[in-house]
Design a protein around this motif. Sequence first.
Motif, PDB file in Angstrom:
ATOM      1  N   UNK A  80      46.120  45.905  35.593  1.00 15.12           N
ATOM      2  CA  UNK A  80      47.374  45.166  35.775  1.00 15.12           C
ATOM      3  C   UNK A  80      47.077  43.720  36.168  1.00 15.12           C
ATOM      4  N   UNK A  81      46.069  43.506  37.024  1.00 17.00           N
ATOM      5  CA  UNK A  81      45.730  42.144  37.450  1.00 17.00           C
ATOM      6  C   UNK A  81      45.316  41.274  36.271  1.00 17.00           C
ATOM      7  N   UNK A  82      44.462  41.817  35.390  1.00 18.55           N
ATOM      8  CA  UNK A  82      44.022  41.036  34.231  1.00 18.55           C
ATOM      9  C   UNK A  82      45.195  40.789  33.284  1.00 18.55           C
ATOM     10  N   UNK A  83      46.065  41.790  33.108  1.00 16.34           N
ATOM     11  CA  UNK A  83      47.230  41.619  32.231  1.00 16.34           C
ATOM     12  C   UNK A  83      48.145  40.521  32.766  1.00 16.34           C
ATOM     13  N   UNK A  84      48.365  40.492  34.077  1.00 18.16           N
ATOM     14  CA  UNK A  84      49.198  39.436  34.667  1.00 18.16           C
ATOM     15  C   UNK A  84      48.534  38.069  34.520  1.00 18.16           C
ATOM     16  N   UNK A  85      47.221  37.995  34.727  1.00 16.88           N
ATOM     17  CA  UNK A  85      46.500  36.732  34.564  1.00 16.88           C
ATOM     18  C   UNK A  85      46.643  36.210  33.139  1.00 16.88           C
ATOM     19  N   UNK A  86      46.428  37.083  32.183  1.00 10.46           N
ATOM     20  CA  UNK A  86      46.537  36.672  30.778  1.00 10.46           C
ATOM     21  C   UNK A  86      47.970  36.309  30.415  1.00 10.46           C
ATOM     22  N   UNK A  87      48.944  37.049  30.942  1.00  9.41           N
ATOM     23  CA  UNK A  87      50.349  36.761  30.651  1.00  9.41           C
ATOM     24  C   UNK A  87      50.753  35.411  31.232  1.00  9.41           C
ATOM     25  N   UNK A  88      50.293  35.097  32.443  1.00 11.65           N
ATOM     26  CA  UNK A  88      50.607  33.781  33.032  1.00 11.65           C
ATOM     27  C   UNK A  88      50.019  32.654  32.193  1.00 11.65           C
ATOM     28  N   UNK A  89      48.832  32.895  31.673  1.00 10.87           N
ATOM     29  CA  UNK A  89      48.151  31.865  30.897  1.00 10.87           C
ATOM     30  C   UNK A  89      48.819  31.651  29.535  1.00 10.87           C
ATOM     31  N   UNK A  90      49.328  32.713  28.924  1.00  6.30           N
ATOM     32  CA  UNK A  90      49.823  32.632  27.548  1.00  6.30           C
ATOM     33  C   UNK A  90      51.341  32.487  27.425  1.00  6.30           C
ATOM     34  N   UNK A  91      52.092  32.699  28.493  1.00  6.52           N
ATOM     35  CA  UNK A  91      53.554  32.608  28.401  1.00  6.52           C
ATOM     36  C   UNK A  91      53.990  31.148  28.496  1.00  6.52           C
ATOM     37  N   UNK A 147      23.760  52.387  34.909  1.00  5.44           N
ATOM     38  CA  UNK A 147      25.098  52.932  34.670  1.00  5.44           C
ATOM     39  C   UNK A 147      25.783  53.438  35.932  1.00  5.44           C
ATOM     40  N   UNK A 148      25.037  53.865  36.942  1.00  5.12           N
ATOM     41  CA  UNK A 148      25.695  54.366  38.151  1.00  5.12           C
ATOM     42  C   UNK A 148      26.451  53.259  38.877  1.00  5.12           C
ATOM     43  N   UNK A 149      25.959  52.021  38.801  1.00  4.26           N
ATOM     44  CA  UNK A 149      26.681  50.901  39.421  1.00  4.26           C
ATOM     45  C   UNK A 149      27.996  50.645  38.683  1.00  4.26           C
ATOM     46  N   UNK A 150      27.970  50.750  37.352  1.00  6.98           N
ATOM     47  CA  UNK A 150      29.192  50.576  36.562  1.00  6.98           C
ATOM     48  C   UNK A 150      30.183  51.696  36.861  1.00  6.98           C
ATOM     49  N   UNK A 151      29.696  52.914  37.044  1.00  2.00           N
ATOM     50  CA  UNK A 151      30.587  54.035  37.363  1.00  2.00           C
ATOM     51  C   UNK A 151      31.206  53.851  38.749  1.00  2.00           C
ATOM     52  N   UNK A 152      30.453  53.292  39.692  1.00  2.00           N
ATOM     53  CA  UNK A 152      31.007  52.982  41.009  1.00  2.00           C
ATOM     54  C   UNK A 152      32.115  51.931  40.892  1.00  2.00           C
ATOM     55  N   UNK A 153      31.897  50.943  40.025  1.00  2.00           N
ATOM     56  CA  UNK A 153      32.911  49.908  39.808  1.00  2.00           C
ATOM     57  C   UNK A 153      34.186  50.523  39.223  1.00  2.00           C
ATOM     58  N   UNK A 154      34.041  51.479  38.306  1.00  2.00           N
ATOM     59  CA  UNK A 154      35.199  52.165  37.723  1.00  2.00           C
ATOM     60  C   UNK A 154      35.990  52.868  38.820  1.00  2.00           C
ATOM     61  N   UNK A 155      35.288  53.528  39.737  1.00  2.00           N
ATOM     62  CA  UNK A 155      35.972  54.215  40.834  1.00  2.00           C
ATOM     63  C   UNK A 155      36.741  53.225  41.709  1.00  2.00           C
ATOM     64  N   UNK A 156      36.150  52.065  41.977  1.00  2.00           N
ATOM     65  CA  UNK A 156      36.831  51.040  42.769  1.00  2.00           C
ATOM     66  C   UNK A 156      38.083  50.520  42.068  1.00  2.00           C
ATOM     67  N   UNK A 157      37.979  50.271  40.775  1.00  2.00           N
ATOM     68  CA  UNK A 157      39.118  49.747  40.013  1.00  2.00           C
ATOM     69  C   UNK A 157      40.248  50.768  39.984  1.00  2.00           C
ATOM     70  N   UNK A 158      39.912  52.042  39.823  1.00  2.00           N
ATOM     71  CA  UNK A 158      40.952  53.084  39.788  1.00  2.00           C
ATOM     72  C   UNK A 158      41.672  53.192  41.121  1.00  2.00           C
ATOM     73  N   UNK A 159      40.955  53.001  42.222  1.00  2.00           N
ATOM     74  CA  UNK A 159      41.586  53.067  43.537  1.00  2.00           C
ATOM     75  C   UNK A 159      42.452  51.844  43.811  1.00  2.00           C
ATOM     76  N   UNK A 160      42.085  50.698  43.243  1.00  2.00           N
ATOM     77  CA  UNK A 160      42.738  49.431  43.568  1.00  2.00           C
ATOM     78  C   UNK A 160      44.130  49.288  42.978  1.00  2.00           C
TER      79      UNK A 160
END
Length: 124
Positions: free
Chosen positions: A11-22, A72-85
């Motif tokens: 959602x954060x990236x979508x809002x950032x891109x929407x602000x930039x392109x609207x 890959x375990x660091x990337x999987x940890x990042x996925x877990x953080x993003x899902x919680x956020x």
Amino acid sequence: MSTFAVFGMTRDFAMFEARKKTPTHRFEKDKGGHPRRVELTQDEWEAAVIARAESIMEGARVVQLCRPFDAPQFAKDFVALVRRRGECRDLDVRARVPDKSAPPNKRTGKPVMTWKPLAEVGLA
């Protein structure tokens, strides 16, 4: 293989891109039929940004959400953080591997690199 990254949409990236392109204006026709530029109010612009962010979240496009990781375990940890956020969709860890279907670079002779999901690479 030494490069892994997380792809998806948040959602954060979508809002950032929407602000930039609207745009902050719209065009209306005057009495003579000629287009006239009309500035949007802050409320109108924010509503347009939210609508655009919704359409981005409903779409299929994914982007790289982070810098590459060494394992890959660091990337999987990042996925877990993003899902919680917050709200996210299509989160996937991908590895940067040589593209066997593409011919090598003509100038350097090195293979063309591409991002492939871990399941396709055999690391899932």
